[in-house]
Design a protein around this motif. Structure first.
Motif, PDB file in Angstrom:
ATOM      1  N   ASP A 147      15.682  72.360-105.221  1.00 45.50           N
ATOM      2  CA  ASP A 147      14.683  71.757-106.094  1.00 45.50           C
ATOM      3  C   ASP A 147      14.875  70.252-106.078  1.00 45.50           C
ATOM      4  N   PRO A 149      13.576  66.864-108.333  1.00 41.33           N
ATOM      5  CA  PRO A 149      12.816  66.431-109.514  1.00 41.33           C
ATOM      6  C   PRO A 149      11.510  65.727-109.168  1.00 41.33           C
ATOM      7  N   PRO A 152       8.725  69.098-107.728  1.00 37.01           N
ATOM      8  CA  PRO A 152       9.154  70.420-108.217  1.00 37.01           C
ATOM      9  C   PRO A 152       8.545  71.550-107.387  1.00 37.01           C
ATOM     10  N   ASP A 155       5.254  74.419-111.088  1.00 39.35           N
ATOM     11  CA  ASP A 155       5.152  73.884-112.450  1.00 39.35           C
ATOM     12  C   ASP A 155       5.670  74.866-113.493  1.00 39.35           C
ATOM     13  N   ASP A 158       9.251  74.812-114.976  1.00 41.14           N
ATOM     14  CA  ASP A 158       9.644  73.864-116.028  1.00 41.14           C
ATOM     15  C   ASP A 158       9.968  74.579-117.337  1.00 41.14           C
ATOM     16  N   ARG A 162      17.233  75.725-116.115  1.00 35.93           N
ATOM     17  CA  ARG A 162      17.567  75.207-114.779  1.00 35.93           C
ATOM     18  C   ARG A 162      19.007  74.709-114.789  1.00 35.93           C
TER      19      ARG A 162
END
Length: 304
Positions: A147, A149, A152, A155, A158, A162
């Motif tokens: 992953d 930042p 991503p 979505d 989120d 994590r």
């Protein structure tokens, strides 16, 4: 009503393109369009502005997004809860991870979580997009994946817990053979573009490559000579000297430095995280224990 219609609609909302959304949902564009039309007929109103590029929602479509997302989440949460309770009896933990991590990380992860937890494991492997979709559909309890930042994977993740397990780096590689390497001429010129070993357009790493190119102001003239979703295939082609390609450092590992090595200045690379994801709700005692073991491993690594 078919829950797949809602999933299709949400994919279209996110990607704003019928072709890409159909690829993400693993159906033909014609079938995807028919399912969107079926949802519109069921609701009795258009959800998408016809002919708009990129895709634009009608007022009714905008109003329906949150309801569709809540409905899908609740349905899959209910299914995941039932499946989790069934697997809990068997003490089996379902893990999803892309092929590139299954080869480089699974044994190390197993060493961390198996020492203290007498569980059996069911492992789902595939491309990054495939295993993320399976995890979000409730087919896995924990997802392991790369992953970034800045880009991503999805979505919806989120909303999930994590955990960064360790760092990785996505960078260009070329054969170490000096004769073949000198012919590659990285980063290329308009008259002599370098041969590119590339990920398929739907691959997560293809999006990372696009981000690297967009972030740099230096042109990158290239011609794609091989394209594939699988890092293992790209690695073989790169090491044989057919071109230059981007790979996560973890995929190259310690066994291949005599075959390939990074090429070019640091700005053509991108820092990544190798992460674990889990749903934001209490899970069975076995899975909760494994997650605590992963957290302890992360804390130990951070202290080194």
């Amino acid at each position: 009503m078919d829950v797949r219609w809602l999933e299709d609609f949400l994919a279209l909302v996110e990607l704003r393109n019928f072709t890409r959304a159909a690829e993400f949902r693993h159906v033909s564009q014609a079938a995807f369009s028919r399912r969107i039309q079926s949802l519109e007929q069921w609701l009795g109103t258009p959800l998408v502005v016809k002919g708009a590029v990129p895709v634009r929602l009608t007022d009714a479509g905008e109003q329906f997004v949150d309801s569709a997302r809540i409905a899908v989440d609740r349905l899959f949460e209910a299914r995941a809860s039932i499946r989790t309770s069934q697997f809990e009896v068997m003490s089996q933990v379902r893990i999803a991870m892309p092929n590139v991590l299954a080869r480089s990380e699974f044994k190390a992860l197993l060493n961390v979580i198996e020492r203290k937890h007498n569980s059996s494991f069911s492992v789902i492997v595939g491309t990054t997009l495939d295993v993320v979709a399976r995890y979000l559909a409730g087919d896995a309890d924990i997802l392991f994946a790369h992953d970034c930042p800045a880009i991503p994977m999805h979505d919806t993740l989120d909303q999930h817990e994590r955990l960064v397990l360790r760092k990785d780096r996505f960078q260009p590689y070329a054969t170490v053979d000096p004769v073949k390497r000198n012919k590659l001429d990285f980063p290329g010129t308009p008259r002599n573009p370098f041969p590119m070993i590339s990920y398929s357009h739907r691959a997560y790493f293809a999006r990372l490559f696009e981000h690297v190119v967009a972030r740099n102001k230096t042109p990158l003239p290239h011609k794609v000579v091989v394209q594939c979703e699988m890092s293992d295939v790209l690695k073989e082609v790169i090491s044989a000297g057919y071109g230059i390609g981007w790979l996560p450092q973890s995929a190259v590992g310690d066994a291949d430095p005599h075959l390939m090595s990074p090429i070019g200045p640091p700005e053509w690379g991108l820092d990544l995280d190798i992460c674990a994801f889990r749903p934001p709700r209490p899970l069975g005692t076995s899975i909760e224990g494994i997650w605590r073991a992963l957290e302890a491993g992360e804390e130990k690594q951070a202290s080194l």
